[in-house]
Design a protein around this motif. Structure first.
Motif, PDB file in Angstrom:
ATOM      1  N   GLY A   1       2.892  -5.840  -5.991  1.00  0.00           N
ATOM      2  CA  GLY A   1       2.079  -6.798  -5.513  1.00  0.00           C
ATOM      3  C   GLY A   1       1.361  -6.267  -4.088  1.00  0.00           C
ATOM      4  O   GLY A   1       0.190  -6.548  -3.778  1.00  0.00           O
ATOM      5  N   ASP A   2       2.341  -5.623  -3.395  1.00  0.00           N
ATOM      6  CA  ASP A   2       1.795  -5.256  -2.218  1.00  0.00           C
ATOM      7  C   ASP A   2       0.783  -4.115  -2.392  1.00  0.00           C
ATOM      8  O   ASP A   2      -0.115  -4.096  -1.426  1.00  0.00           O
ATOM      9  CB  ASP A   2       2.909  -4.793  -1.277  1.00  0.00           C
ATOM     10  CG  ASP A   2       3.628  -5.931  -0.568  1.00  0.00           C
ATOM     11  OD1 ASP A   2       3.143  -7.216  -0.657  1.00  0.00           O
ATOM     12  OD2 ASP A   2       4.874  -5.798  -0.054  1.00  0.00           O
ATOM     13  N   HIS A  37      -6.830  -6.668   0.835  1.00  0.00           N
ATOM     14  CA  HIS A  37      -7.108  -7.022   2.061  1.00  0.00           C
ATOM     15  C   HIS A  37      -8.032  -6.107   3.198  1.00  0.00           C
ATOM     16  O   HIS A  37      -8.663  -6.486   3.947  1.00  0.00           O
ATOM     17  CB  HIS A  37      -5.512  -6.796   2.541  1.00  0.00           C
ATOM     18  CG  HIS A  37      -5.358  -7.074   4.038  1.00  0.00           C
ATOM     19  ND1 HIS A  37      -5.489  -8.203   4.630  1.00  0.00           N
ATOM     20  CD2 HIS A  37      -4.731  -6.475   5.066  1.00  0.00           C
ATOM     21  CE1 HIS A  37      -5.273  -8.328   6.063  1.00  0.00           C
ATOM     22  NE2 HIS A  37      -4.880  -7.068   6.310  1.00  0.00           N
ATOM     23  N   LEU A  38      -7.914  -4.802   2.460  1.00  0.00           N
ATOM     24  CA  LEU A  38      -8.662  -3.939   3.323  1.00  0.00           C
ATOM     25  C   LEU A  38     -10.251  -4.018   3.186  1.00  0.00           C
ATOM     26  O   LEU A  38     -10.866  -4.008   4.174  1.00  0.00           O
ATOM     27  CB  LEU A  38      -8.294  -2.358   2.983  1.00  0.00           C
ATOM     28  CG  LEU A  38      -8.768  -1.197   3.921  1.00  0.00           C
ATOM     29  CD1 LEU A  38      -7.863  -1.335   5.144  1.00  0.00           C
ATOM     30  CD2 LEU A  38      -8.263  -0.105   2.823  1.00  0.00           C
ATOM     31  N   HIS A  39     -10.687  -4.287   1.830  1.00  0.00           N
ATOM     32  CA  HIS A  39     -12.035  -4.290   1.603  1.00  0.00           C
ATOM     33  C   HIS A  39     -12.867  -5.489   1.638  1.00  0.00           C
ATOM     34  O   HIS A  39     -13.965  -5.533   1.755  1.00  0.00           O
ATOM     35  CB  HIS A  39     -12.363  -3.445   0.184  1.00  0.00           C
ATOM     36  CG  HIS A  39     -11.846  -2.011   0.114  1.00  0.00           C
ATOM     37  ND1 HIS A  39     -12.742  -1.100   0.877  1.00  0.00           N
ATOM     38  CD2 HIS A  39     -10.760  -1.358  -0.214  1.00  0.00           C
ATOM     39  CE1 HIS A  39     -12.155   0.230   0.949  1.00  0.00           C
ATOM     40  NE2 HIS A  39     -11.158   0.062   0.077  1.00  0.00           N
ATOM     41  N   LYS A  97     -10.028 -10.362   3.381  1.00  0.00           N
ATOM     42  CA  LYS A  97      -9.346 -11.493   2.955  1.00  0.00           C
ATOM     43  C   LYS A  97      -7.928 -11.443   3.666  1.00  0.00           C
ATOM     44  O   LYS A  97      -7.525 -10.378   4.243  1.00  0.00           O
ATOM     45  CB  LYS A  97      -9.057 -11.466   1.564  1.00  0.00           C
ATOM     46  CG  LYS A  97     -10.271 -11.965   0.733  1.00  0.00           C
ATOM     47  CD  LYS A  97      -9.691 -12.006  -0.724  1.00  0.00           C
ATOM     48  CE  LYS A  97     -10.973 -12.516  -1.610  1.00  0.00           C
ATOM     49  NZ  LYS A  97     -11.096 -12.433  -3.076  1.00  0.00           N
ATOM     50  N   THR A  98      -7.326 -12.441   3.955  1.00  0.00           N
ATOM     51  CA  THR A  98      -6.168 -12.725   4.655  1.00  0.00           C
ATOM     52  C   THR A  98      -5.082 -12.195   3.696  1.00  0.00           C
ATOM     53  O   THR A  98      -5.418 -12.045   2.545  1.00  0.00           O
ATOM     54  CB  THR A  98      -5.745 -14.094   5.099  1.00  0.00           C
ATOM     55  OG1 THR A  98      -5.365 -14.859   3.659  1.00  0.00           O
ATOM     56  CG2 THR A  98      -6.726 -14.801   5.924  1.00  0.00           C
ATOM     57  N   LYS A  99      -3.887 -12.000   4.231  1.00  0.00           N
ATOM     58  CA  LYS A  99      -2.738 -11.464   3.518  1.00  0.00           C
ATOM     59  C   LYS A  99      -2.207 -12.257   2.417  1.00  0.00           C
ATOM     60  O   LYS A  99      -2.057 -11.854   0.955  1.00  0.00           O
ATOM     61  CB  LYS A  99      -1.462 -11.068   4.296  1.00  0.00           C
ATOM     62  CG  LYS A  99      -1.727  -9.957   5.526  1.00  0.00           C
ATOM     63  CD  LYS A  99      -0.943  -8.895   5.450  1.00  0.00           C
ATOM     64  CE  LYS A  99      -1.417  -7.383   5.761  1.00  0.00           C
ATOM     65  NZ  LYS A  99      -0.758  -6.972   6.876  1.00  0.00           N
ATOM     66  N   THR A 100      -2.410 -13.596   2.831  1.00  0.00           N
ATOM     67  CA  THR A 100      -2.066 -14.498   1.648  1.00  0.00           C
ATOM     68  C   THR A 100      -3.127 -14.523   0.432  1.00  0.00           C
ATOM     69  O   THR A 100      -2.804 -14.575  -0.666  1.00  0.00           O
ATOM     70  CB  THR A 100      -1.976 -15.884   2.313  1.00  0.00           C
ATOM     71  OG1 THR A 100      -1.610 -15.858   3.732  1.00  0.00           O
ATOM     72  CG2 THR A 100      -0.764 -16.593   1.487  1.00  0.00           C
ATOM     73  N   GLN A 102      -2.778 -13.555  -3.489  1.00  0.00           N
ATOM     74  CA  GLN A 102      -3.206 -14.432  -4.707  1.00  0.00           C
ATOM     75  C   GLN A 102      -3.905 -13.555  -5.667  1.00  0.00           C
ATOM     76  O   GLN A 102      -4.016 -13.671  -6.657  1.00  0.00           O
ATOM     77  CB  GLN A 102      -3.962 -15.727  -3.993  1.00  0.00           C
ATOM     78  CG  GLN A 102      -3.103 -16.658  -3.655  1.00  0.00           C
ATOM     79  CD  GLN A 102      -2.041 -17.075  -4.356  1.00  0.00           C
ATOM     80  OE1 GLN A 102      -2.013 -17.276  -5.534  1.00  0.00           O
ATOM     81  NE2 GLN A 102      -0.774 -17.353  -3.678  1.00  0.00           N
ATOM     82  N   GLU A 103      -4.940 -12.818  -4.957  1.00  0.00           N
ATOM     83  CA  GLU A 103      -5.882 -11.962  -5.767  1.00  0.00           C
ATOM     84  C   GLU A 103      -4.854 -10.858  -6.685  1.00  0.00           C
ATOM     85  O   GLU A 103      -5.306 -10.760  -7.570  1.00  0.00           O
ATOM     86  CB  GLU A 103      -6.914 -11.552  -4.812  1.00  0.00           C
ATOM     87  CG  GLU A 103      -7.819 -10.721  -5.628  1.00  0.00           C
ATOM     88  CD  GLU A 103      -8.886 -11.596  -6.464  1.00  0.00           C
ATOM     89  OE1 GLU A 103      -9.011 -12.773  -6.149  1.00  0.00           O
ATOM     90  OE2 GLU A 103      -9.442 -11.038  -7.204  1.00  0.00           O
ATOM     91  N   ALA A 104      -4.071 -10.456  -6.117  1.00  0.00           N
ATOM     92  CA  ALA A 104      -3.331  -9.401  -6.538  1.00  0.00           C
ATOM     93  C   ALA A 104      -2.598 -10.110  -7.964  1.00  0.00           C
ATOM     94  O   ALA A 104      -2.612  -9.337  -8.765  1.00  0.00           O
ATOM     95  CB  ALA A 104      -2.142  -8.836  -5.660  1.00  0.00           C
ATOM     96  N   ILE A 105      -1.974 -11.129  -7.638  1.00  0.00           N
ATOM     97  CA  ILE A 105      -1.378 -11.905  -8.823  1.00  0.00           C
ATOM     98  C   ILE A 105      -2.290 -12.048  -9.823  1.00  0.00           C
ATOM     99  O   ILE A 105      -1.974 -11.986 -11.045  1.00  0.00           O
ATOM    100  CB  ILE A 105      -0.841 -13.241  -8.220  1.00  0.00           C
ATOM    101  CG1 ILE A 105       0.314 -12.751  -7.270  1.00  0.00           C
ATOM    102  CG2 ILE A 105      -0.250 -14.046  -9.458  1.00  0.00           C
ATOM    103  CD1 ILE A 105       0.803 -14.163  -6.736  1.00  0.00           C
ATOM    104  N   ARG A 106      -3.433 -12.433  -9.687  1.00  0.00           N
ATOM    105  CA  ARG A 106      -4.593 -12.607 -10.581  1.00  0.00           C
ATOM    106  C   ARG A 106      -5.041 -11.353 -11.260  1.00  0.00           C
ATOM    107  O   ARG A 106      -5.119 -11.260 -12.473  1.00  0.00           O
ATOM    108  CB  ARG A 106      -5.934 -13.286  -9.875  1.00  0.00           C
ATOM    109  CG  ARG A 106      -6.805 -14.064 -10.801  1.00  0.00           C
ATOM    110  CD  ARG A 106      -8.176 -14.407  -9.988  1.00  0.00           C
ATOM    111  NE  ARG A 106      -8.859 -13.208  -9.728  1.00  0.00           N
ATOM    112  CZ  ARG A 106      -9.666 -12.279 -10.393  1.00  0.00           C
ATOM    113  NH1 ARG A 106      -9.644 -12.470 -11.859  1.00  0.00           N
ATOM    114  NH2 ARG A 106     -10.241 -11.221  -9.784  1.00  0.00           N
ATOM    115  N   MET A 107      -5.132 -10.405 -10.385  1.00  0.00           N
ATOM    116  CA  MET A 107      -5.103  -9.063 -11.090  1.00  0.00           C
ATOM    117  C   MET A 107      -4.270  -8.537 -12.126  1.00  0.00           C
ATOM    118  O   MET A 107      -4.453  -8.087 -12.949  1.00  0.00           O
ATOM    119  CB  MET A 107      -5.441  -7.870  -9.961  1.00  0.00           C
ATOM    120  CG  MET A 107      -6.741  -7.563  -9.464  1.00  0.00           C
ATOM    121  SD  MET A 107      -8.231  -7.760 -10.341  1.00  0.00           S
ATOM    122  CE  MET A 107      -7.825  -6.523 -11.359  1.00  0.00           C
TER     123      MET A 107
END
Lengths: 322, 322
Positions: free
Chosen positions: B115-116, B123-125, B128-131, B135-140
Motif C-alpha cells: 500500500g505504501d 502522494h508525490l505527483h 494528495k494527502t497521505k490518507t 485510499q487511492e492505493a487501495i482503489r488501484m
C-alpha cells in the motif's frame, strides 16, 4: 515476539553457566598465585600458607566452584583479595560510567559513520569516496592507545583545553569518547558503504527512482532501510565491545570504568574480580545480541514474521474455522 | 528539431554506452523510433539486444555507475528528455511516464507495505494527502484484482503474479500518458501471463495510455501492439505497423524470428533457430551487425554498415540486400 524474548532470556542461563565453568577452570590453570602477588616476594612459606587457608584457596576445586556458583546466582561474586571490597558493589558502582562512555561513543560513531558511509556509496569510486576510504582505513588501523596519547598531548598538555583523565563533568568524557569512537566510525562507515552499494543496485531502487522520487528520498526511504541489517550488526558488536570497558582507553585516561577494574583483577590474579567481570561481560554481550535481534525484527518485516508467524497462522486458522 | 506533434514519443539516433571492467559496451547504437499518441509499440529482440536500455534511457534511470554516455534525442511531447533537468524529470517519472519491470520478485521494496509503495507515487505527483493517497492505493489494488484488505501486507506475502500486479498498480497509479512494460510476463508462469496481459490491455484502453511493450514473444506483440520495432545489437533493424511487419517481414533477422516460431498444425522435429549468436557489444563488426548470421549476406555486407530503407507507409528496414 514476547515469547521469543522470554525464550532468549532463558537461553542465557546455560550460556552464562558454561562461561562460569570455563572462566573458573581457566583461572585455576593460568600460572601465577594471587597470594604470592599479594604478599610480595619476601613472604615466608608459612605466611603464604596461612593466607591461602584464610582465602579458602586450599579447599578442593569442586567445593570452591560450588561456592562461586551459589554466590553468582545471588549476584554475589565475593570479595576482592586485594582491596577487600565486594566485587558486586564495585561492578555496580563502575557500571554507569562505562555505560555512559559506551553509549556516548556508539552514538557518536553511528552519527558520523552512517552518513559518511552513505555519502561514500553515492559517490562510489569518485574522489570523495576514495579520500574517505583512505581516511577510514587510517582510522581503523590506528591503535587507540596511540590516538589517545596524541589527543592528551594536544588538548590537555599543549592547549590545556580538556582534562587528561579522571572523572567529573562532561569535559572528562570528551577525549575518551573521541578515542573510542574513531575506530568505530571507520568500521561503521565501511560497512554502511558496502551494504548501501549492494542495495543501491537492486531492482527496487530503480522502481523507486522510476516513481519520480528525489535521490534523497530514494536513498533514505528505500535504500537505507534495506541496508540497515549488517550495519546494525556492526554497531551491536562494537557496542558490546565498548560495554566490556574499553580497557586501553580507560587506562590512558585513568577512567574508573569496568575495563580498568577487570584488567587490574587479571594482573593481580584477583579471582573474584575476574570471575565477576567476565560473567558481567558475557551477560551484557548476550543481552545486546538479544536487543539487536529485536531491532532486526523492527527493521525487516520478514524477520518479524518469523517470530510472530506461528501465532498469526493459528489465529488465521481459527478465523477460517469460525 | 522537434518531434512530430502527432507522436507522443520520438527517439532520434539514441546511443548508449556502458563501461565495464575497462571495456566499452555499445548497448544502443543509433535507435530511431516513433510512438503515436494512444499507440502501442512492441520492442522485439533477443536478450541483450538493448531493449531494456532503451526503456531506461527514456526514463533516465540508467545505472549511474555503469553508464558511460547517452547521446541523441528523446522527445516526449516536444521536450527532449535528455536535456531536461533532473527536477523536471522527477515530475515526469511516475507521473507522465512510468515503467513496469521485468522481475516482480525483485522490483518491490521488501520492507515496505505494498500500500505504501503504491501510495508513495500518488502522494508525490497528485498533491494528495497521505490518507487520500492510501485510499487511492487501495482503489488501484482493487483495479488490478487484489483485495483491499491486503494493503498493509509486505511483498514477501504475495505470489509472483500478484507482485507483478502490484508493480503494475504502482506504474498506473498516476494515470501516466506512457507506460513502458519491460517483459512484464517473462518471470511469470503461463497461466498468470495471460491474466497480466489482459490487465495491461484493459487498463491501457480504459485510461487511454500509450504503451511500449518490450518482449521477445511475437505472439504477445500481435495481441496487444499496433506498431513493432525489431531490435538487434542495439539497432532498430525493422519497424512499422503490426500489419507491415507481420504480413511483410523484410529484414532477414525479422524473417528469421518468424521462422523460429513453431507452427502448431505442422509436425516438426526440430525448431529452426537463427544460427549463431548476437555480436559482442564490446567489439561490434565493422559492417552490418547481422551479417555474420545472415543467410543473404554478401561480401559488401561485412564491410559497409547498411542504411535505412523506406519500404512504404511507416515501414523501414536496415538492410542493403532488399
Amino acid at each position: 515476539m514476547l515469547r521469543f524474548i522470554g525464550r532468549r532470556l532463558l537461553q542465557m542461563i546455560p550460556i552464562l553457566l558454561v562461561v562460569a565453568v570455563i572462566i573458573f577452570t581457566l583461572m585455576e590453570l593460568v600460572p601465577g598465585d594471587p597470594v604470592r602477588i599479594m604478599l610480595g616476594d619476601f613472604a615466608t612459606e608459612a605466611q603464604v600458607e596461612e593466607e591461602r587457608e584464610r582465602l579458602g584457596l586450599n579447599r578442593p576445586f569442586l567445593e570452591r566452584f560450588w561456592e562461586f556458583i551459589k554466590g553468582a546466582v545471588q549476584l554475589d561474586f565475593g570479595v576482592s583479595y586485594i582491596t577487600k571490597t565486594s566485587v558486586s558493589d564495585e561492578l555496580i558502582e563502575r557500571f554507569p560510567r562505562t555505560l555512559k562512555l559506551a553509549l556516548l561513543s556508539i552514538c557518536v560513531s553511528a552519527l558520523f559513520g552512517i552518513p559518511i558511509g552513505i555519502l561514500c556509496a553515492i559517490k562510489a569510486n569518485k574522489l570523495p569516496d576514495r579520500i574517505a576510504l583512505v581516511l577510514t582505513l587510517l582510522c581503523n588501523s590506528m591503535p587507540s592507545f596511540w590516538l589517545a596519547l596524541l589527543l592528551v598531548l594536544l588538548f590537555s598538555v599543549n592547549l590545556n583545553w580538556l582534562p587528561s583523565g579522571g572523572i567529573g563533568g562532561a569535559q572528562y568524557y570528551v577525549l575518551p569518547v573521541i578515542s573510542s569512537s574513531i575506530g568505530s566510525i571507520a568500521g561503521i562507515a565501511r560497512q554502511t558503504r558496502a551494504s548501501m552499494l549492494e542495495v543501491i543496485r537492486a531492482d527496487y531502487i530503480t522502481t523507486a527512482k522510476s516513481k519520480g522520487l528525489s535521490q534523497k528520498a530514494v536513498i533514505l526511504k528505500h535504500a537505507l532501510g534495506n541496508a540497515l541489517i549488517p550495519i546494525i550488526t556492526v554497531i551491536g558488536g562494537q557496542f558490546s565491545f565498548l560495554m566490556g570497558g574499553t580497557t586501553i582507553v580507560e587506562s590512558v585516561y585513568s577512567f574508573p570504568g569496568l575495563g580498568l577494574y577487570i584488567i587490574s583483577g587479571i594482573n593481580n590474579r584477583d579471582y573474584p574480580i575476574v570471575r565477576g567481570g567476565v560473567l558481567y561481560i558475557a551477560f551484557t554481550f548476550s543481552f545486546i545480541m538479544l536487543l539487536i535481534d529485536i531491532i532486526y525484527a523492527f527493521v525487516d518485516p520478514r524477520i518479524r514474521s518469523q517470530y510472530s508467524g506461528k501465532k498469526k497462522k493459528k489465529s488465521k486458522e481459527a478465523e477460517a474455522a469460525a | 528539431m522537434a518531434g512530430n506533434s502527432e507522436n507522443l514519443l520520438s527517439i532520434r539516433d539514441l546511443k548508449v554506452e556502458y563501461s565495464s571492467g575497462g571495456k566499452i559496451i555499445n548497448a544502443v547504437n543509433g535507435v530511431t523510433l516513433d510512438l503515436p499518441k494512444g499507440g502501442a509499440l512492441g520492442l522485439v529482440g533477443e536478450t541483450g539486444a538493448g531493449k531494456t536500455t532503451i526503456a531506461k534511457a527514456i526514463l533516465q534511470i540508467l545505472p549511474d555507475h555503469a553508464t558511460r554516455s547517452v547521446t541523441g534525442e528523446i522527445f516526449f511531447e516536444d521536450r527532449d528528455l535528455l536535456k531536461t533537468p533532473e527536477e523536471e524529470l522527477q515530475k515526469i517519472r511516475g507521473g507522465d511516464i512510468s515503467m513496469v519491470f521485468q522481475d516482480p520478485m525483485t522490483a518491490l521494496n521488501p520492507i515496505m507495505t505494498v500500500g505504501d509503495q503504491i501510495a508513495e507515487g500518488i502522494h508525490l505527483h497528485q498533491n494528495k494527502t497521505k490518507t487520500e493517497a492510501r485510499q487511492e492505493a487501495i482503489r488501484m489494488l482493487e483495479t488490478v484484482g487484489i483485495s483491499a484488505d491486503r494493503v498493509d501486507e509486505y511483498p514477501y506475502q504475495f505470489s509472483g503474479g500478484m507482485k507483478q500486479r502490484v508493480v503494475i498498480a504502482i506504474a498506473l497509479a498516476c494515470a501516466p500518458q506512457l507506460l513502458i512494460a519491460d517483459e512484464p510476463t517473462t518471470a511469470l508462469d503461463v497461466t498468470i501471463q495471460a491474466q497480466v496481459l489482459d490487465l495491461i490491455r484493459n487498463l491501457k484502453e480504459s485510461q487511454d495510455t500509450s504503451l511500449i511493450l518490450i518482449t521477445h514473444d511475437l505472439g504477445v506483440v500481435a495481441e496487444i501492439c499496433d506498431h513493432v520495432a525489431v531490435i538487434y545489437a542495439g539497432e532498430v533493424v525493422e519497424r512499422g505497423t503490426l500489419e507491415e511487419i507481420f504480413d511483410h517481414p523484410t529484414h532477414p533477422y525479422t524473417v528469421g524470428l518468424f521462422g523460429a516460431i513453431p507452427e502448431l498444425h505442422k509436425k516438426v522435429d526440430r525448431l529452426s533457430p537463427i544460427a549463431g549468436l548476437p555480436p559482442d557489444p564490446t567489439d561490434l563488426p565493422q559492417g552490418c551487425y547481422f551479417a555474420p548470421r545472415c543467410p543473404r549476406a554478401t561480401k559488401a555486407c561485412a564491410e559497409k554498415h547498411p542504411s535505412v530503407k523506406h519500404l512504404g507507409g511507416t515501414h523501414y528496414a536496415l538492410c542493403d540486400q532488399i
